[in-house]
Design an enzyme around this catalytic site. Structure first.
Site, PDB file in Angstrom:
ATOM      1  N   ARG A  53      34.297  -1.946 -60.260  1.00  0.00           N
ATOM      2  CA  ARG A  53      33.842  -3.006 -61.158  1.00  0.00           C
ATOM      3  C   ARG A  53      34.506  -4.325 -60.773  1.00  0.00           C
ATOM      4  NH1 ARG A  53      31.695  -1.992 -66.134  1.00  0.00           N
ATOM      5  NH2 ARG A  53      31.240  -4.214 -66.011  1.00  0.00           N
ATOM      6  N   ASP A  92      25.977   9.373 -68.809  1.00  0.00           N
ATOM      7  CA  ASP A  92      26.540   8.311 -69.644  1.00  0.00           C
ATOM      8  C   ASP A  92      26.605   8.862 -71.067  1.00  0.00           C
ATOM      9  OD1 ASP A  92      27.481   5.894 -70.619  1.00  0.00           O
ATOM     10  OD2 ASP A  92      25.532   4.871 -70.544  1.00  0.00           O
ATOM     11  N   GLN A 113      27.481  -3.006 -63.892  1.00  0.00           N
ATOM     12  CA  GLN A 113      27.892  -1.623 -63.675  1.00  0.00           C
ATOM     13  C   GLN A 113      27.235  -1.047 -62.430  1.00  0.00           C
ATOM     14  OE1 GLN A 113      30.099   0.339 -65.595  1.00  0.00           O
ATOM     15  NE2 GLN A 113      29.905   1.613 -63.786  1.00  0.00           N
ATOM     16  N   CYS A 141      29.788   5.706 -65.944  1.00  0.00           N
ATOM     17  CA  CYS A 141      30.301   4.334 -66.063  1.00  0.00           C
ATOM     18  C   CYS A 141      31.563   4.253 -66.910  1.00  0.00           C
ATOM     19  CB  CYS A 141      29.216   3.418 -66.619  1.00  0.00           C
ATOM     20  SG  CYS A 141      28.713   3.812 -68.303  1.00  0.00           S
ATOM     21  N   HIS A 152      22.636  -3.025 -67.838  1.00  0.00           N
ATOM     22  CA  HIS A 152      24.059  -3.206 -67.496  1.00  0.00           C
ATOM     23  C   HIS A 152      24.147  -3.433 -65.983  1.00  0.00           C
ATOM     24  CE1 HIS A 152      28.262  -3.204 -67.864  1.00  0.00           C
ATOM     25  NE2 HIS A 152      28.510  -1.953 -68.176  1.00  0.00           N
ATOM     26  N   ARG A 171      28.612 -10.107 -73.237  1.00  0.00           N
ATOM     27  CA  ARG A 171      28.250  -8.737 -73.640  1.00  0.00           C
ATOM     28  C   ARG A 171      27.640  -8.857 -75.025  1.00  0.00           C
ATOM     29  NH1 ARG A 171      31.378  -3.118 -72.926  1.00  0.00           N
ATOM     30  NH2 ARG A 171      30.406  -3.465 -70.908  1.00  0.00           N
TER      31      ARG A 171
HETATM   32  N1   CP Z   1      31.574   0.708 -68.095  1.00  0.00           N
HETATM   33  C1   CP Z   1      31.845  -0.318 -68.909  1.00  0.00           C
HETATM   34  O1   CP Z   1      31.117  -1.299 -69.003  1.00  0.00           O
HETATM   35  O2   CP Z   1      33.013  -0.176 -69.598  1.00  0.00           O
HETATM   36  P1   CP Z   1      33.525  -1.096 -70.795  1.00  0.00           P
HETATM   37  O3   CP Z   1      32.602  -0.859 -71.961  1.00  0.00           O
HETATM   38  O4   CP Z   1      34.914  -0.611 -71.058  1.00  0.00           O
HETATM   39  O5   CP Z   1      33.484  -2.532 -70.371  1.00  0.00           O
HETATM   40  N1  NVA Z   2      25.461   3.032 -72.513  1.00  0.00           N
HETATM   41  C1  NVA Z   2      26.791   2.642 -72.911  1.00  0.00           C
HETATM   42  C2  NVA Z   2      27.507   2.023 -71.766  1.00  0.00           C
HETATM   43  C3  NVA Z   2      28.921   1.609 -72.059  1.00  0.00           C
HETATM   44  C4  NVA Z   2      29.583   0.935 -70.885  1.00  0.00           C
HETATM   45  C5  NVA Z   2      26.722   1.691 -74.089  1.00  0.00           C
HETATM   46  O1  NVA Z   2      25.851   0.810 -74.100  1.00  0.00           O
HETATM   47  O2  NVA Z   2      27.519   1.842 -75.019  1.00  0.00           O
END
Ligand code: CP
Ligand code: NVA
Length: 306
Positions: free
Chosen positions: A292, A225, A137, A264, A134, A107
Site C-alpha cells: 500500500r 475480503d 488497494q 486487503c 477501492h 475515504r
Molecule cells: N485495506 C485497507 O484499506 O485498510 P484500512 O481500512 O485499514 O485503511
Molecule cells: N470492503 C471493506 C474493505 C476495507 C478495507 C470495507 O469497505 O469495509
C-alpha cells in the site's frame, strides 16, 4: 492535474506506469529507515490532506508515510470534526482545501461525494475507499502479484465472497490488464451490474458464479475480503449468507498447488478466511499491506507530476 478516483478511469499504459513506478521506488529505498526520505524525493514541499468518514489503519498510515518519504507533509482530517460534518457543502470544502493543500485523499461513505469533491477541487483528489470501489488497494494487490509471479498476464484470480467495493476495483483492473477473474459470490451478493457490464464491454475475462468451488478451481490467486464492509447494516444476515464462502484450507486445495492468498485487511479469522490460510504459507497479506505504501507513492506522483 489528474484525479485518481477509479481504476476504470485509467488507461492500461497509466496503470502499468503506476505499477512500474511503485516497484522502482520500493527497490530504490531498500535498507533505508522507514522514516527516511527517498533518495531524490519526488514531491518536496507538497501537502496532502486526508479526509476520513470511515475508519482506517493501512490507508491512513501508508498515505502519511508515502507523502513523507516523497518529501511532503500530510494533514489527517476526521470528516465529523470538520464543518463538512455540520452541513458545509462538499463544493465549498473542496474549493477551500484546494487553496491550502496540493492534493486531497478522501475515504467516504458515498462514492458520489468523492466525485463531487473532485469536480469542485482544483487539486488532485484520490479515492481512499468508497462504498463503490477501492482503487488504491488494487494497485498494492497487483504489485504484490507482480512481485510473486513476475507478470499478471495469464493469471487466474478468484474472488470469493461479497461482490463489494474491493471486488469492483478488481473487475476494473481485469478490464485493463491481461488476467482473468472469476467471482464466486452467492445470490444477492453479486458485484454491481454496471461494473460487470464495464468489464464485458472492455473485453475483460471476468466471470461470475455462485459455485464457490468452481470459482476457485485451478486459480493462481484466491482473494477474500470481509463479509461485513464498513457501512453494511445487516451484519448477522451477511455472516449467515456468506458463511459457505469462507476460504478454508479445503477451498484453497481446489486452487493450484502453488496458489497464493490475498486479503486487503482488516481480516476476520473464522468468518471470510480460516486462520490456517491467512497465517499460512500461501498468504501474501503482509506483503500486500506493505505495498500500500509503495503503491500510494506512485499514485501521488501520477497525480501531482503528470
Ligand atoms: N485495506 C485497507 O484499506 O485498510 P484500512 O481500512 O485499514 O485503511
Ligand atoms: N470492503 C471493506 C474493505 C476495507 C478495507 C470495507 O469497505 O469495509
Amino acid at each position: 492535474m489528474r484525479h485518481f478516483l477509479d481504476i476504470a478511469d485509467l488507461s492500461t499504459a497509466d496503470l502499468k506506469a503506476i505499477l512500474a513506478d511503485a516497484h522502482a521506488m520500493k527497490a530504490a529505498r531498500k535498507g533505508l529507515p522507514k522514516g527516511a526520505l527517498d533518495v531524490g524525493p519526488a514531491l518536496p514541499g507538497r501537502a496532502l490532506a486526508m479526509i476520513f468518514e470511515k475508519s482506517s489503519t493501512r490507508t491512513r498510515v501508508s498515505f502519511d508515510m508515502a507523502i513523507r518519504q516523497l518529501g511532503g507533509s500530510s494533514l489527517v482530517l476526521n470528516a465529523a470534526d470538520m464543518q463538512l460534518g455540520r452541513g458545509e457543502s462538499i463544493a465549498d470544502t473542496a474549493q477551500v482545501l484546494s487553496r491550502f493543500v496540493d492534493a486531497v485523499m478522501i475515504r467516504a461513505n458515498a462514492h458520489e461525494d468523492v466525485a463531487e469533491f473532485a469536480h469542485h477541487a482544483s487539486v488532485p483528489v484520490i479515492n481512499g475507499l468508497t462504498d463503490r470501489s477501492h482503487p488504491c488497494q488494487i494497485i498494492a494487490d497487483l504489485m504484490t502479484l507482480e512481485e510473486h509471479f513476475g507478470d499478471l498476464d495469464g493469471l487466474h484470480l478468484a474472488w470469493v465472497g461479497d461482490g463489494n467495493n474491493v471486488a469492483a476495483s478488481f473487475i476494473h483492473a481485469a478490464a485493463r490488464l491481461g488476467f482473468s477473474l472469476t467471482l464466486g459470490c452467492p445470490d444477492g451478493y453479486a458485484p454491481r451490474e454496471d461494473d460487470l457490464a464495464f468489464a464485458t464491454n472492455s473485453g475483460a475475462k471476468v466471470e461470475l458464479t455462485s459455485d464457490v468451488n468452481a470459482a476457485v478451481a485451478g486459480a493462481d490467486v484466491v482473494i477474500a475480503d470481509t463479509f461485513v464492509s464498513m457501512g453494511d447494516a445487516d451484519a448477522d444476515k451477511r455472516l449467515a449468507d456468506l458463511a459457505p464462502y469462507c476460504v478454508t484450507e479445503g477451498l484453497m486445495a481446489q486452487a493450484k498447488r502453488e496458489a497464493v492468498f490475498l486479503h486487503c485487511l482488516p481480516a476476520h479469522r473464522g468468518e471470510e478466511v480460516s486462520a490456517a490460510v491467512i497465517d499460512g504459507p500461501q498468504s501474501l497479506v503482509f506483503d500486500e499491506a506493505e505495498n500500500r505504501l509503495h503503491g500510494q507513492k506512485a499514485v501521488l506522483k501520477w497525480c501531482l507530476l503528470p
